[in-house]
Design a protein around this motif. Structure first.
Motif, PDB file in Angstrom:
ATOM      1  N   THR A   1       4.151   0.345  -4.828  1.00  0.00           N
ATOM      2  CA  THR A   1       4.043   1.741  -4.419  1.00  0.00           C
ATOM      3  C   THR A   1       2.608   2.202  -4.522  1.00  0.00           C
ATOM      4  O   THR A   1       1.789   1.587  -5.189  1.00  0.00           O
ATOM      5  CB  THR A   1       4.915   2.660  -5.293  1.00  0.00           C
ATOM      6  OG1 THR A   1       4.416   2.603  -6.629  1.00  0.00           O
ATOM      7  CG2 THR A   1       6.367   2.241  -5.269  1.00  0.00           C
TER       8      THR A   1
ATOM      9  N   HIS B   1       0.608   7.951  -7.900  1.00  0.00           N
ATOM     10  CA  HIS B   1      -0.157   9.147  -8.200  1.00  0.00           C
ATOM     11  C   HIS B   1      -0.991   8.819  -9.435  1.00  0.00           C
ATOM     12  O   HIS B   1      -0.709   7.868 -10.166  1.00  0.00           O
ATOM     13  CB  HIS B   1       0.780  10.327  -8.495  1.00  0.00           C
ATOM     14  CG  HIS B   1       1.464  10.855  -7.274  1.00  0.00           C
ATOM     15  ND1 HIS B   1       2.550  10.237  -6.704  1.00  0.00           N
ATOM     16  CD2 HIS B   1       1.220  11.968  -6.533  1.00  0.00           C
ATOM     17  CE1 HIS B   1       2.951  10.938  -5.652  1.00  0.00           C
ATOM     18  NE2 HIS B   1       2.162  11.982  -5.522  1.00  0.00           N
ATOM     19  N   TRP B   2      -2.013   9.614  -9.652  1.00  0.00           N
ATOM     20  CA  TRP B   2      -2.869   9.407 -10.819  1.00  0.00           C
ATOM     21  C   TRP B   2      -2.941  10.690 -11.621  1.00  0.00           C
ATOM     22  O   TRP B   2      -2.903  11.786 -11.076  1.00  0.00           O
ATOM     23  CB  TRP B   2      -4.285   8.997 -10.380  1.00  0.00           C
ATOM     24  CG  TRP B   2      -4.320   7.713  -9.619  1.00  0.00           C
ATOM     25  CD1 TRP B   2      -4.300   7.565  -8.262  1.00  0.00           C
ATOM     26  CD2 TRP B   2      -4.345   6.393 -10.161  1.00  0.00           C
ATOM     27  NE1 TRP B   2      -4.317   6.236  -7.926  1.00  0.00           N
ATOM     28  CE2 TRP B   2      -4.347   5.489  -9.077  1.00  0.00           C
ATOM     29  CE3 TRP B   2      -4.372   5.874 -11.449  1.00  0.00           C
ATOM     30  CZ2 TRP B   2      -4.375   4.117  -9.239  1.00  0.00           C
ATOM     31  CZ3 TRP B   2      -4.411   4.502 -11.628  1.00  0.00           C
ATOM     32  CH2 TRP B   2      -4.410   3.632 -10.537  1.00  0.00           C
TER      33      TRP B   2
ATOM     34  N   GLY C   1       4.412   6.461  -7.524  1.00  0.00           N
ATOM     35  CA  GLY C   1       4.276   7.515  -6.533  1.00  0.00           C
ATOM     36  C   GLY C   1       5.223   7.365  -5.376  1.00  0.00           C
ATOM     37  O   GLY C   1       6.365   6.969  -5.509  1.00  0.00           O
TER      38      GLY C   1
ATOM     39  N   LEU D   1       3.307   8.002   4.274  1.00  0.00           N
ATOM     40  CA  LEU D   1       4.068   8.647   3.209  1.00  0.00           C
ATOM     41  C   LEU D   1       5.463   8.931   3.715  1.00  0.00           C
ATOM     42  O   LEU D   1       5.711   9.001   4.914  1.00  0.00           O
ATOM     43  CB  LEU D   1       3.408   9.969   2.791  1.00  0.00           C
ATOM     44  CG  LEU D   1       1.984   9.887   2.209  1.00  0.00           C
ATOM     45  CD1 LEU D   1       1.407  11.288   2.085  1.00  0.00           C
ATOM     46  CD2 LEU D   1       2.004   9.203   0.862  1.00  0.00           C
TER      47      LEU D   1
ATOM     48  N   PRO E   1       7.440  14.773   0.485  1.00  0.00           N
ATOM     49  CA  PRO E   1       6.873  14.406  -0.811  1.00  0.00           C
ATOM     50  C   PRO E   1       7.803  14.828  -1.933  1.00  0.00           C
ATOM     51  O   PRO E   1       8.718  15.624  -1.721  1.00  0.00           O
ATOM     52  CB  PRO E   1       5.558  15.205  -0.865  1.00  0.00           C
ATOM     53  CG  PRO E   1       5.270  15.570   0.553  1.00  0.00           C
ATOM     54  CD  PRO E   1       6.596  15.720   1.221  1.00  0.00           C
TER      55      PRO E   1
ATOM     56  N   THR F   1       5.729  18.324  -7.127  1.00  0.00           N
ATOM     57  CA  THR F   1       4.814  17.228  -7.457  1.00  0.00           C
ATOM     58  C   THR F   1       3.970  17.551  -8.674  1.00  0.00           C
ATOM     59  O   THR F   1       3.660  16.673  -9.475  1.00  0.00           O
ATOM     60  CB  THR F   1       3.907  16.943  -6.248  1.00  0.00           C
ATOM     61  OG1 THR F   1       4.721  16.577  -5.143  1.00  0.00           O
ATOM     62  CG2 THR F   1       2.942  15.822  -6.544  1.00  0.00           C
TER      63      THR F   1
ATOM     64  N   HIS G   1      -2.662  12.431  -5.781  1.00  0.00           N
ATOM     65  CA  HIS G   1      -2.253  11.228  -5.047  1.00  0.00           C
ATOM     66  C   HIS G   1      -3.368  10.664  -4.184  1.00  0.00           C
ATOM     67  O   HIS G   1      -3.131   9.821  -3.333  1.00  0.00           O
ATOM     68  CB  HIS G   1      -1.034  11.544  -4.170  1.00  0.00           C
ATOM     69  CG  HIS G   1      -1.313  12.542  -3.085  1.00  0.00           C
ATOM     70  ND1 HIS G   1      -1.272  13.901  -3.306  1.00  0.00           N
ATOM     71  CD2 HIS G   1      -1.643  12.369  -1.783  1.00  0.00           C
ATOM     72  CE1 HIS G   1      -1.543  14.522  -2.181  1.00  0.00           C
ATOM     73  NE2 HIS G   1      -1.780  13.617  -1.230  1.00  0.00           N
ATOM     74  N   SER G   2      -4.611  11.110  -4.428  1.00  0.00           N
ATOM     75  CA  SER G   2      -5.702  10.589  -3.601  1.00  0.00           C
ATOM     76  C   SER G   2      -6.987  10.586  -4.412  1.00  0.00           C
ATOM     77  O   SER G   2      -7.118  11.267  -5.440  1.00  0.00           O
ATOM     78  CB  SER G   2      -5.893  11.462  -2.350  1.00  0.00           C
ATOM     79  OG  SER G   2      -6.335  12.760  -2.713  1.00  0.00           O
TER      80      SER G   2
END
Length: 569
Positions: free
Chosen positions: A318, A321-322, A385, A394, A398, A402, A439-440
């Motif tokens: 996957t 996310h961070w 994520g 994606l 979402p 989130t 997420h980026s």
């Protein structure tokens, strides 16, 4: 020990009455009984002590001795205080069943014999176990892991009947034999250990939790990065493990204490191995952090994140996310003393704090990447994520809310507050800040500043251990002049990016709908008229906005957050 050794100790007052050719039998324990049938309490290898209260007639000796022999008893010692001389029928019965028989002088207490046997048996077992521990240490230091701490803890249980657990400074159980300790007991023991270590007292430390006595043995770092004995204890107190043994070691002989010290040294080898295994993850975190802080292009940061993801989440498949967590340990400066280097210990402590307490061993720690700069430790935490498919970047929708996924400051604080407060008591503080999930790569700089600002919010609170999360950076806080622009941008992106992504894929015009809805003060009729929509269509769009953001547009606070996010975007 062997039965023959009992005869060589004059203080025991034993006189052999029969079975001199069986004196090489091994004694594994001792039991005192006057039951006519004690078989349920015998497991074999015991020396049985009896005052002969079970004997009412000569016919009672034969069945009693037969029961002992069948149970594997190695010898019988009968006291002379009750009947004077030992009855002949008992001597005959023991000879028939080849059971060595001793007479115990009335001046010698059974407790004296029991203490002597237990001490000798325990000492010999400890010596045997010490040899096993030494071999295990050589295996672990010269080659692949020899089984980890659990193997040695199993040996302590089977050979010395000692239950023991390895705990982290936060009370997380790292290893144990048998049933795990209750979480509240583990936390209490960790707190007692940290408090005792801060005083400089030598271990083991005695502690009581849940009505049970424990002895706590420090497990020091023995690797190349081990702290010299002269170094300030504050530099290691929050990172060392401990061995909790369910026993009071205050009256243990030196041989047994030395054995447990050897066990802690062996476990320290495993600790050093796990510490070394974190090197790659620490380097990845350091590289990402340097790119983010230097203002590198998002594409360069994204490339580094793609390298980090398989290492931290192997086989997940996957796009994670961070989340960013920032921690800082601060010590009050003592007059004339050298400053305490808090960065490395904060790094180790943050790695431990972020381990999932429900996962034993080091598995969940493999997903934590922590760097440190100065006295500050920064964790890059991957979160499972949104699934990547061959057809789309994606999923169409979402995750709902989130901003609420991942780690929560309140949960982290509750898990570590009590034990770490004991370790910091007097002159130390730990503050934690937790960002929202991004997420980026574009959002990572904002997440870092958000976590740092949340930590500063936590630092303004009283207490030895404090934490704050992104949810506490409310819209009214964002209006303050000292809030960094990156924090404002992160707030805006977290709230509006899910709507922008949805609009881009579906041409749904959720952002214009939100702006109009707020301009109309939440009036469904006026907003529908302005947008030339049916009221039901407007309600559908507003419902989709709430679903994507996890907010409620009937609440004044959420309306204000959206209003400010739109104005700052």
């Amino acid at each position: 020990m062997r039965l023959r050794a009992l005869m060589e100790t004059d203080a025991l007052g034993l006189r052999l009455l029969g079975g001199d050719d069986e004196l090489d039998r091994t004694v594994r324990g001792v039991m005192t009984t006057d039951l006519r049938d004690p078989s349920r309490y015998l497991s074999g290898g015991e020396l049985v002590l009896t005052g002969l209260a079970w004997r009412r007639s000569a016919e009672d000796s034969e069945p009693f001795v037969r029961i002992l022999a069948s149970a594997g008893v190695v010898g019988l010692a009968a006291g002379e205080a009750e009947l004077g001389n030992i009855p002949d029928d008992l001597v005959v019965a023991c000879a028939r069943h080849r059971l060595p028989l001793f007479a115990v002088n009335e001046s010698v207490a059974f407790a004296t014999i029991t203490e002597h046997v237990v001490r000798q048996v325990s000492g010999e077992r400890a010596g045997d176990l010490a040899a096993v521990v030494d071999r295990h240490r050589r295996l672990m230091t010269s080659g692949p892991a020899g089984g980890g701490p659990e193997v040695v803890l199993d040996l302590l249980g089977s050979d010395l009947d000692l239950r023991a657990w390895v705990l982290s400074p936060t009370g997380r159980q790292i290893a144990g034999a048998g049933d795990p300790l209750p979480a509240e007991v583990s936390a209490a023991l960790a707190g007692e250990h940290l408090a005792a270590t801060r005083t400089g007292r030598r271990g083991p430390h005695r502690a009581t939790a849940g009505g049970t006595a424990y002895s706590l043995f420090p497990i020091r770092n023995t690797g190349r990065g081990a702290a010299p004995a002269s170094r300030d204890v504050r530099e290691t107190v929050l990172s060392d493990w401990l061995l909790a043994v369910e026993a009071d070691a205050s009256d243990w002989p030196a041989a047994r204490l030395d054995l447990l010290q050897g066990v802690t040294q062996l476990i320290a080898v495993e600790r050093d191995r796990r510490e070394a295994a974190r090197t790659v993850r620490r380097r990845l975190a350091q590289e990402v952090l340097e790119l983010v802080q230097s203002g590198a292009a998002p594409a360069e940061i994204a490339a580094r994140l793609r390298v980090a993801a398989p290492v931290l989440l192997p086989g997940l498949g996957t796009a994670p996310h961070w989340q960013v967590v920032v921690a800082r340990v601060e010590w009050e400066q003592e007059g004339g003393g050298a400053p305490v280097e808090a960065g490395p210990v904060t790094q180790s402590l943050l790695e431990e704090i972020l381990v999932d307490p429900a996962t034993g061993g080091s598995e969940s720690a493999d997903r934590i990447a922590v760097a440190h700069t100065g006295d500050e430790a920064i964790a890059l935490v991957p979160l499972p994520g949104v699934s990547v498919t061959a057809d789309t970047d994606l999923l169409d929708t979402p995750p709902v809310g989130t901003s609420d996924i991942g780690l929560h400051a309140d949960a982290l604080l509750a898990a570590v507050h009590d034990p770490l407060s004991a370790g910091l008591d007097g002159d130390g503080r730990l503050t934690l800040g937790v960002s929202a999930a991004v997420h980026s790569a574009e959002g990572l700089r904002g997440a870092l500043e958000e976590a740092r600002h949340a930590r500063r919010v936590a630092g303004a609170r009283p207490g030895r251990v404090c934490a704050a999360g992104h949810h506490e950076l409310a819209s009214h806080v964002l209006l303050l002049p000292f809030v960094p622009d990156d924090v404002r941008r992160a707030f805006t992106a977290r709230l509006l990016d899910p709507l922008r992504d949805y609009d881009r894929r579906h041409r749904a015009e959720l952002i214009p709908t939100l702006e109009a809805f707020l301009d109309c003060d939440g009036s469904w009729t006026r907003c529908a008229t302005r947008l030339h929509l049916h009221v039901n269509t407007l309600r559908y769009r507003v419902g989709r906005i709430e679903q994507l953001t996890g907010r409620d547009l009937s609440r004044l606070e959420d309306k204000l957050d959206f209003f400010l996010a739109l104005r700052m975007s």
